[in-house]
Enzyme design. Structure first.
Site, PDB file in Angstrom:
ATOM      1  N   HIS A 107     -77.136  50.721  50.108  1.00 20.15           N
ATOM      2  CA  HIS A 107     -77.419  51.336  48.811  1.00 20.15           C
ATOM      3  C   HIS A 107     -77.798  50.179  47.885  1.00 20.15           C
ATOM      4  O   HIS A 107     -77.245  49.081  48.004  1.00 20.15           O
ATOM      5  CB  HIS A 107     -76.191  51.990  48.186  1.00 20.15           C
ATOM      6  CG  HIS A 107     -75.538  53.080  48.985  1.00 20.15           C
ATOM      7  ND1 HIS A 107     -74.630  52.832  49.973  1.00 20.15           N
ATOM      8  CD2 HIS A 107     -75.648  54.429  48.896  1.00 20.15           C
ATOM      9  CE1 HIS A 107     -74.209  53.985  50.478  1.00 20.15           C
ATOM     10  NE2 HIS A 107     -74.816  54.971  49.842  1.00 20.15           N
ATOM     11  N   ASP A 110     -74.818  48.374  46.543  1.00 19.02           N
ATOM     12  CA  ASP A 110     -73.975  47.593  47.474  1.00 19.02           C
ATOM     13  C   ASP A 110     -74.414  46.146  47.470  1.00 19.02           C
ATOM     14  O   ASP A 110     -73.603  45.235  47.567  1.00 19.02           O
ATOM     15  CB  ASP A 110     -74.154  48.014  48.953  1.00 19.02           C
ATOM     16  CG  ASP A 110     -73.985  49.475  49.203  1.00 19.02           C
ATOM     17  OD1 ASP A 110     -73.213  50.099  48.472  1.00 19.02           O
ATOM     18  OD2 ASP A 110     -74.623  49.975  50.148  1.00 19.02           O
ATOM     19  N   GLU A 238     -79.163  63.755  54.009  1.00 18.62           N
ATOM     20  CA  GLU A 238     -77.907  63.637  54.779  1.00 18.62           C
ATOM     21  C   GLU A 238     -76.917  64.719  54.349  1.00 18.62           C
ATOM     22  O   GLU A 238     -76.419  64.703  53.228  1.00 18.62           O
ATOM     23  CB  GLU A 238     -77.301  62.244  54.564  1.00 18.62           C
ATOM     24  CG  GLU A 238     -76.010  62.023  55.346  1.00 18.62           C
ATOM     25  CD  GLU A 238     -75.457  60.611  55.207  1.00 18.62           C
ATOM     26  OE1 GLU A 238     -76.249  59.652  55.071  1.00 18.62           O
ATOM     27  OE2 GLU A 238     -74.223  60.467  55.230  1.00 18.62           O
ATOM     28  N   GLU A 274     -74.197  62.927  60.121  1.00 14.72           N
ATOM     29  CA  GLU A 274     -72.995  62.083  60.245  1.00 14.72           C
ATOM     30  C   GLU A 274     -71.858  62.892  60.852  1.00 14.72           C
ATOM     31  O   GLU A 274     -71.578  64.010  60.406  1.00 14.72           O
ATOM     32  CB  GLU A 274     -72.615  61.553  58.866  1.00 14.72           C
ATOM     33  CG  GLU A 274     -71.350  60.717  58.877  1.00 14.72           C
ATOM     34  CD  GLU A 274     -71.136  59.927  57.600  1.00 14.72           C
ATOM     35  OE1 GLU A 274     -72.127  59.516  56.959  1.00 14.72           O
ATOM     36  OE2 GLU A 274     -69.961  59.732  57.242  1.00 14.72           O
ATOM     37  N   HIS A 277     -69.099  64.206  58.562  1.00 13.35           N
ATOM     38  CA  HIS A 277     -69.594  65.260  57.678  1.00 13.35           C
ATOM     39  C   HIS A 277     -69.694  66.576  58.451  1.00 13.35           C
ATOM     40  O   HIS A 277     -69.419  67.642  57.905  1.00 13.35           O
ATOM     41  CB  HIS A 277     -70.960  64.896  57.116  1.00 13.35           C
ATOM     42  CG  HIS A 277     -70.948  63.664  56.252  1.00 13.35           C
ATOM     43  ND1 HIS A 277     -72.088  63.159  55.669  1.00 13.35           N
ATOM     44  CD2 HIS A 277     -69.937  62.845  55.871  1.00 13.35           C
ATOM     45  CE1 HIS A 277     -71.776  62.081  54.965  1.00 13.35           C
ATOM     46  NE2 HIS A 277     -70.473  61.864  55.081  1.00 13.35           N
ATOM     47  N   ASP A 302     -75.541  58.879  61.363  1.00 12.89           N
ATOM     48  CA  ASP A 302     -74.488  58.018  60.846  1.00 12.89           C
ATOM     49  C   ASP A 302     -73.316  58.184  61.799  1.00 12.89           C
ATOM     50  O   ASP A 302     -72.637  59.222  61.815  1.00 12.89           O
ATOM     51  CB  ASP A 302     -74.111  58.417  59.407  1.00 12.89           C
ATOM     52  CG  ASP A 302     -75.000  57.726  58.375  1.00 12.89           C
ATOM     53  OD1 ASP A 302     -75.969  57.055  58.791  1.00 12.89           O
ATOM     54  OD2 ASP A 302     -74.725  57.855  57.168  1.00 12.89           O
ATOM     55  N   ASP A 313     -62.790  62.543  54.731  1.00  9.52           N
ATOM     56  CA  ASP A 313     -63.846  61.697  55.290  1.00  9.52           C
ATOM     57  C   ASP A 313     -63.284  60.309  55.593  1.00  9.52           C
ATOM     58  O   ASP A 313     -63.409  59.392  54.786  1.00  9.52           O
ATOM     59  CB  ASP A 313     -64.985  61.633  54.248  1.00  9.52           C
ATOM     60  CG  ASP A 313     -66.292  61.169  54.841  1.00  9.52           C
ATOM     61  OD1 ASP A 313     -66.421  61.171  56.081  1.00  9.52           O
ATOM     62  OD2 ASP A 313     -67.197  60.814  54.058  1.00  9.52           O
ATOM     63  N   ASP A 315     -64.125  58.248  57.987  1.00 11.57           N
ATOM     64  CA  ASP A 315     -65.156  57.272  58.394  1.00 11.57           C
ATOM     65  C   ASP A 315     -64.661  56.230  59.386  1.00 11.57           C
ATOM     66  O   ASP A 315     -64.822  55.027  59.182  1.00 11.57           O
ATOM     67  CB  ASP A 315     -65.715  56.551  57.146  1.00 11.57           C
ATOM     68  CG  ASP A 315     -66.705  57.402  56.369  1.00 11.57           C
ATOM     69  OD1 ASP A 315     -67.220  58.393  56.921  1.00 11.57           O
ATOM     70  OD2 ASP A 315     -66.965  57.064  55.198  1.00 11.57           O
ATOM     71  N   ASP A 345     -71.842  54.222  59.879  1.00  8.26           N
ATOM     72  CA  ASP A 345     -71.289  54.517  58.554  1.00  8.26           C
ATOM     73  C   ASP A 345     -69.779  54.682  58.744  1.00  8.26           C
ATOM     74  O   ASP A 345     -69.248  55.794  58.710  1.00  8.26           O
ATOM     75  CB  ASP A 345     -71.941  55.780  57.976  1.00  8.26           C
ATOM     76  CG  ASP A 345     -71.619  55.943  56.499  1.00  8.26           C
ATOM     77  OD1 ASP A 345     -70.803  55.162  55.987  1.00  8.26           O
ATOM     78  OD2 ASP A 345     -72.192  56.848  55.860  1.00  8.26           O
TER      79      ASP A 345
HETATM   80  C1  XUL Z   1     -70.910  59.231  52.188  1.00 11.07           C
HETATM   81  C2  XUL Z   1     -72.009  58.756  53.050  1.00 11.07           C
HETATM   82  C3  XUL Z   1     -73.002  57.860  52.399  1.00 11.07           C
HETATM   83  C4  XUL Z   1     -74.389  58.026  52.905  1.00 11.07           C
HETATM   84  C5  XUL Z   1     -75.407  57.185  52.168  1.00 11.07           C
HETATM   85  O1  XUL Z   1     -70.016  60.063  52.834  1.00 11.07           O
HETATM   86  O2  XUL Z   1     -72.069  59.057  54.213  1.00 11.07           O
HETATM   87  O3  XUL Z   1     -72.569  56.558  52.552  1.00 11.07           O
HETATM   88  O4  XUL Z   1     -74.494  57.729  54.247  1.00 11.07           O
HETATM   89  O5  XUL Z   1     -75.396  57.385  50.814  1.00 11.07           O
HETATM   90 CO    CO Z   2     -73.375  58.540  55.780  1.00 12.05          CO
END
Ligand code: XUL
Ligand code: CO
Length: 442
Positions: A107, A110, A238, A274, A277, A302, A313, A315, A345
C-alpha cells in the site's frame, strides 16, 4: 533526496534460502519449493509467483487490541522519517532476495509516511519509490501489485469511495491517482482495490444505493486513468465480508461479480481472493476460486489462513496441505495464475517477535504451496477425479441433456420425454470414495 543504504545486513546470519529436499532438517531450507523444478511443463516459480507483503512483514509490529507492539526489528527506529522508510526498503529487499520470492506488494502508506498535505505526502512517496526502483533493479524482484491505503487515516472514517462526504471521495481519488502512477512507474503487474471501509456500520445513517453508485463511479474513473497513463497491469477487486465495517459491499466473489456486471465493470477487473476473507464470508477458499474461475475472473490470491475457532481475520501463514491442494487444483484447472501470484497476506503471531520468524513463516507458506502444487498435479495426472466428474454429467452429452444445453428444448418437449421414459434413475455422488481418493495423494 539522497537514498541511503543500510550499513550492515539486517539478517547477517541468514544465507540465501535453498532447496534441500524433503529429508532436510534445516529450518532455513525449502523441503518442497524447488524454484526451477518443472510441474506440468512450467517451473514452480512460474506457477506460484510468490509475493511478500510490505504491510505485515515490514510494518507489522505485533500490536493487538489488548497489547502493545512486541516485534523486534533492529533496523527500524519506528519513526515516521523518510530516512527510516528508505532504510526499511533496503531491508525488505534483503529479506525477499534471501527468501527467493520473485514479487512483493504494498500500500502507498506502508512504504512511505503520510504528511500533513497531499503534496508533502506525495513527495515522501517519490523519495521511497526512488529506492524501491533501485532495489528492484539490483535484485530483479518485481512488484506484483500496488494499492492505496484508503482505510487507516481518520478522514476515511465513513469510507473512501463510499463516504457520505464528497470531499473525502475526492481525496481518495487523488490518492489512488498517485498510487496508480507509482505502481505504473515501478512496472507493477497489477493494482488492487480492497474496500477497506467501503461498507457500513449501521443502515440507519446509510444510503446504500448512492454509496454503491459512487463506488462504481470511482472505479470507472480509475479505469479511465489507467488508459490515460498507459498502465497495462491487471486491476483486481478483493472481496471481504466484514472487518473493519460490519458489512463490506465487496462481501464475496459472487457479490463482487454481480456489482461489476451491474455497473459495466466486468471487463476491467478480475478478483484477488484471500483465504481468510473467504472463511469470514462462510465459504471455503476453493468455493471462491471456483466462483471466480467460472466467470473468467480469477486474477490473484492472497494466501493465508484464518483460525476457525477465533472467527476474525487472523491472517496466519498457510500450512495446511489440504487447503493448498484445493487451491492449486482449481488454479491449475483454470489455466494458472497469469499476472497474479500467491501473495502472502499473512503475519507472524505476536509471540513470534524475532526477525528470523519472518523467514520460518514464509518458508513454511512456500513449501505448503509447493506441496499443494505437486499433489494437485499428481491428482490431475492420475485422472480418476476428473473422469469421475466428467462421467457424473455424461447424461448432458446426448439426448435431452444435449438439447437443453444447446437451447433447443422446451418444457413441452421435456414433459414428452418424461412421459415416455418414466422415473429417472439416479447414481451415487460418491463423496466418501472421492475424499479417500484425494487422501491417497496427500
Ligand atoms: C485486509 C487485506 C488488505 C488487502 C490490500 O484484510 O487483505 O491488506 O489485501 O488492501
Ligand atoms: Co488481502
Amino acid at each position: 533526496m539522497n537514498s541511503i543504504k543500510t550499513t550492515a545486513a539486517a539478517f547477517p546470519a541468514i544465507k540465501k534460502i535453498s532447496y534441500e529436499g524433503p529429508k532436510s532438517k534445516n529450518p532455513l531450507a525449502f523441503k518442497h519449493y524447488n524454484a526451477k523444478e518443472k510441474v506440468e511443463g512450467k517451473t514452480m516459480e512460474e506457477h506460484l509467483r510468490f509475493s511478500v507483503v510490505y504491510w505485515h512483514t515490514f510494518r507489522g509490529r505485533g500490536a493487538d487490541m489488548f497489547g502493545m507492539p512486541t516485534a523486534c526489528r533492529p533496523w527500524d527506529d519506528f519513526s515516521d522519517s523518510v530516512e527510516n522508510a528508505q532504510r526499511r526498503v533496503r531491508v525488505a529487499f534483503e529479506f525477499i532476495e534471501k527468501l527467493g520470492a520473485p514479487f512483493y506488494a504494498f500500500h502507498d502508506r506502508d512504504v512511505a509516511p503520510e504528511a500533513a498535505t497531499l503534496v508533502e505526502t506525495n513527495k515522501n512517496l517519490d523519495a521511497i519509490v526512488k529506492v524501491l526502483k533501485e532495489e528492484q533493479k539490483r535484485t530483479g524482484i518485481n512488484l506484483l501489485w500496488g494499492t492505496a491505503c484508503l482505510f487507516a487515516h481518520p478522514r476515511y472514517m465513513h469510507g473512501a469511495a463510499t463516504s457520505c462526504n464528497a470531499d473525502v471521495f475526492a481525496y481518495a481519488c487523488a490518492q489512488v491517482k498517485k498510487a496508480m502512477e507509482v505502481t505504473h512507474e515501478l512496472k507493477g503487474e497489477g493494482y488492487v482495490f480492497w474496500g477497506g471501509r467501503e461498507g457500513y456500520s449501521t443502515l440507519w445513517n446509510t444510503d446504500m444505493k448512492r454509496e454503491l453508485d459512487h463506488l462504481a463511479k470511482f472505479l470507472h474513473m480509475a479505469v479511465a486513468y489507467k488508459k490515460k497513463i498507459g498502465f497495462k497491469g491487471e486491476f483486481y477487486i478483493e472481496p471481504k465480508p466484514k472487518e473493519p465495517t460490519k458489512h463490506q459491499y465487496d462481501s464475496d466473489a459472487a457479490a463482487c461479480l454481480n456489482f461489476l456486471r451491474e455497473y459495466g465493470l466486468k471487463d476491467h477487473l478480475k478478483l484477488n481472493l484471500e483465504t481468510n476473507h473467504a472463511t469470514l464470508a462462510g465459504h471455503t477458499m476453493q468455493h471462491e476460486l471456483e466462483v471466480a474461475a467460472a466467470a473468467n475472473a480469477l486474477g490473484s490470491i492472497d494466501a493465508n489462513t484464518g483460525d476457525l475457532l477465533l472467527g476474525w481475520d487472523t491472517d496466519q501463514f498457510p500450512t495446511d496441505i489440504y487447503l493448498t491442494t484445493q487451491c492449486m487444483l482449481t488454479i491449475l484447472k483454470a489455466g494458472g495464475l497469469k499476472t497474479g501470484g500467491v501473495n502472502f497476506d499473512a503475519k507472524v503471531r505476536r509471540e513470534s517477535f524475532e526477525p528470523n520468524d519472518l523467514f520460518y513463516a514464509h518458508i513454511g507458506g512456500m513449501d505448503a504451496f509447493a506441496r499443494g502444487l505437486k499433489i494437485a498435479a499428481a491428482i490431475r495426472k492420475d485422472g480418476r477425479l476428473e473422469k469421475f466428474v466428467k462421467e457424473r454429467y455424461s447424461s448432458w452429452n446426448t439426448g435431452v441433456g444435449k438439447e437443453v444445453e444447446s437451447g433447443k428444448s422446451s418444457l413441452e418437449k421435456l414433459e414428452q420425454h418424461i412421459l415416455k421414459t418414466g422415473e429417472p434413475k439416479n447414481f451415487s455422488g460418491r463423496q466418501e470414495f472421492l475424499e479417500n481418493l484425494i487422501n491417497e495423494f496427500i
